[in-house]
Design an enzyme around this catalytic site. Sequence first.
Site, short mmCIF file in Angstrom:
data_model
loop_
_atom_site.label_atom_id
_atom_site.label_comp_id
_atom_site.label_asym_id
_atom_site.label_seq_id
_atom_site.Cartn_x
_atom_site.Cartn_y
_atom_site.Cartn_z
N TRP A 299 0.87 -1.18 0.00
CA TRP A 299 0.00 0.00 0.00
C TRP A 299 0.91 1.23 0.00
O TRP A 299 1.79 1.34 0.86
CB TRP A 299 -0.88 -0.05 1.25
CG TRP A 299 -1.87 1.05 1.37
CD1 TRP A 299 -2.70 1.52 0.38
CD2 TRP A 299 -2.16 1.82 2.54
NE1 TRP A 299 -3.48 2.53 0.88
CE2 TRP A 299 -3.17 2.73 2.19
CE3 TRP A 299 -1.67 1.83 3.84
CZ2 TRP A 299 -3.70 3.64 3.10
CZ3 TRP A 299 -2.19 2.72 4.75
CH2 TRP A 299 -3.20 3.63 4.38
N ASP B 270 -0.90 -5.44 9.61
CA ASP B 270 -1.91 -4.52 9.08
C ASP B 270 -3.10 -5.35 8.61
O ASP B 270 -3.00 -6.10 7.64
CB ASP B 270 -1.30 -3.73 7.91
CG ASP B 270 -2.27 -2.68 7.37
OD1 ASP B 270 -3.38 -2.55 7.92
OD2 ASP B 270 -1.91 -2.01 6.38
N ALA C 204 -6.65 -4.87 7.27
CA ALA C 204 -7.58 -3.86 6.77
C ALA C 204 -8.75 -4.48 6.00
O ALA C 204 -9.64 -3.75 5.55
CB ALA C 204 -6.83 -2.87 5.86
N LYS D 281 -13.41 -1.16 5.50
CA LYS D 281 -13.81 -1.98 4.35
C LYS D 281 -14.84 -3.03 4.78
O LYS D 281 -15.87 -3.17 4.13
CB LYS D 281 -12.61 -2.70 3.73
CG LYS D 281 -11.38 -1.86 3.54
CD LYS D 281 -11.60 -0.81 2.48
CE LYS D 281 -10.64 0.36 2.62
NZ LYS D 281 -9.24 0.11 2.61
N1 PMP Z 1 -3.86 -0.73 5.21
C1 PMP Z 1 -4.12 -1.12 3.96
C2 PMP Z 1 -3.38 -2.29 3.40
C3 PMP Z 1 -5.09 -0.44 3.21
O1 PMP Z 1 -5.33 -0.84 1.97
C4 PMP Z 1 -5.77 0.65 3.78
C5 PMP Z 1 -6.83 1.42 3.03
N2 PMP Z 1 -6.73 1.48 1.71
C6 PMP Z 1 -5.45 1.01 5.08
C7 PMP Z 1 -4.51 0.31 5.78
C8 PMP Z 1 -6.12 2.20 5.76
O2 PMP Z 1 -7.42 2.03 5.99
P1 PMP Z 1 -8.35 3.21 6.55
O3 PMP Z 1 -9.14 3.73 5.40
O4 PMP Z 1 -9.16 2.55 7.60
O5 PMP Z 1 -7.44 4.25 7.12
#
Ligand code: PMP
Length: 397
Positions: A125, A206, A208, A241
């Site tokens: 990311w 992480d 998510a 998500k």
């Molecule tokens: N980690 C990953 C791998 C993500 O893809 C994302 C969101 N795209 C996040 C963290 C952050 O998520 P949030 O929108 O809850 O801040």
Amino acid sequence: MFETLKNPPPDSLLALIKAFADDPRAGKIDLGVGVYRDDSGATPIMQAVKDAERILFEAQDTKSYLGPEGDMRFVAALQPLVFDKSTSHVTGIQTPGGSGALRLGAELITAARPGARVWVGTPTWPNHGPVFQSGGLTVCRYRFFDTKTQTILFDEMMAALSGAAQGDVVLLHGCCHNPTGADLDLDQWREVADLIARRGLFPFIDLAYQGLGRGLDEDVAGLRLVLDATDEALVAYSCDKNFALYRDRTGALFAQARTAAHAGAVFGSLAGLARVNWSMPPDHGAALVRIVLESPDLTRSWREELVSMCARIGDVRRALATLEPQLAFLDRQRGLFSNLALAPEQIDALRTRHAIYMAPSGRANLAGMRASDAGKFVAALADVGGLERAKAAVIAP
Ligand code: PMP
């Protein structure tokens, strides 16, 4: 004052969102922005969340401050989705989304061990590096994935982590790897867990997309092997998500500590760091998740809808893989994303000739597509020469 500031280059994904919105062509497909869409192209509010909003509207009688740690009933309700009941010395606080959790985790590590290094596999990311760096960590990168063969470079990963020093931090994607959709299998997780324990590394996981890969429990089976193997870890959790709360910025940071005293110090430190960053996290999304998870009926509804979202992504992946053998790898990957091996000209041509919008990196949000768009997408890929480059993937295991 401001004359010293440079205007950073615009975020390519945000520019893509605008270009897509402005495109008048019918049948345009948005594989850019990382949100789940249903088969009508909408990103709906989940039914359980809508029901929780009604309950909250009726029941909430104050919006007075909670505290830097946020809604602790939310944190307590979320914890068992990730941690086994038997795991001791777990603490956590509410954060503004997974991003807030990642940032707070980086700052906690910096407070505990100034100058700490974090190992990050690429691609990842795009925000991981900047968030960790801003949080005071030194980012070390290794190659995690080869887009041409669509394979995890597990040997390179193990070699990189074998060279890490004791106390170094290791970032791991809990499930639904962003941007590749390629998750470690359980044997690989076990090897990583052993290495982390053997070398005294510190896992920062992480998470998510829990529930959008193989299922709520299946999506944490790997990371639980790591949590079992080590006595200290951080987990950054996003509800944005799997509860479709995106703009409500809902997340939590959990820490597994060695002793109850350590857990107490971690909690206090996290609250202190939150206080100087955002003082207190936004309440609304966390209150909704709490209401859902504290109600057996709403939890059932949430779980069922999550299963159907996950199934829809699976349908798109299967439709593409079935139509085009060169894309068979898509059906072995999980979550919203896969990273296609496309050249920038091919990504441009997909947009200009076919109204298909993708990130310049080749990351495709497959949840942005209807299963019935699969034929159009495969034909467009063939038209821009995008299937030639995927050929190597046919022979990859
Ligand atoms: N980690 C990953 C791998 C993500 O893809 C994302 C969101 N795209 C996040 C963290 C952050 O998520 P949030 O929108 O809850 O801040």
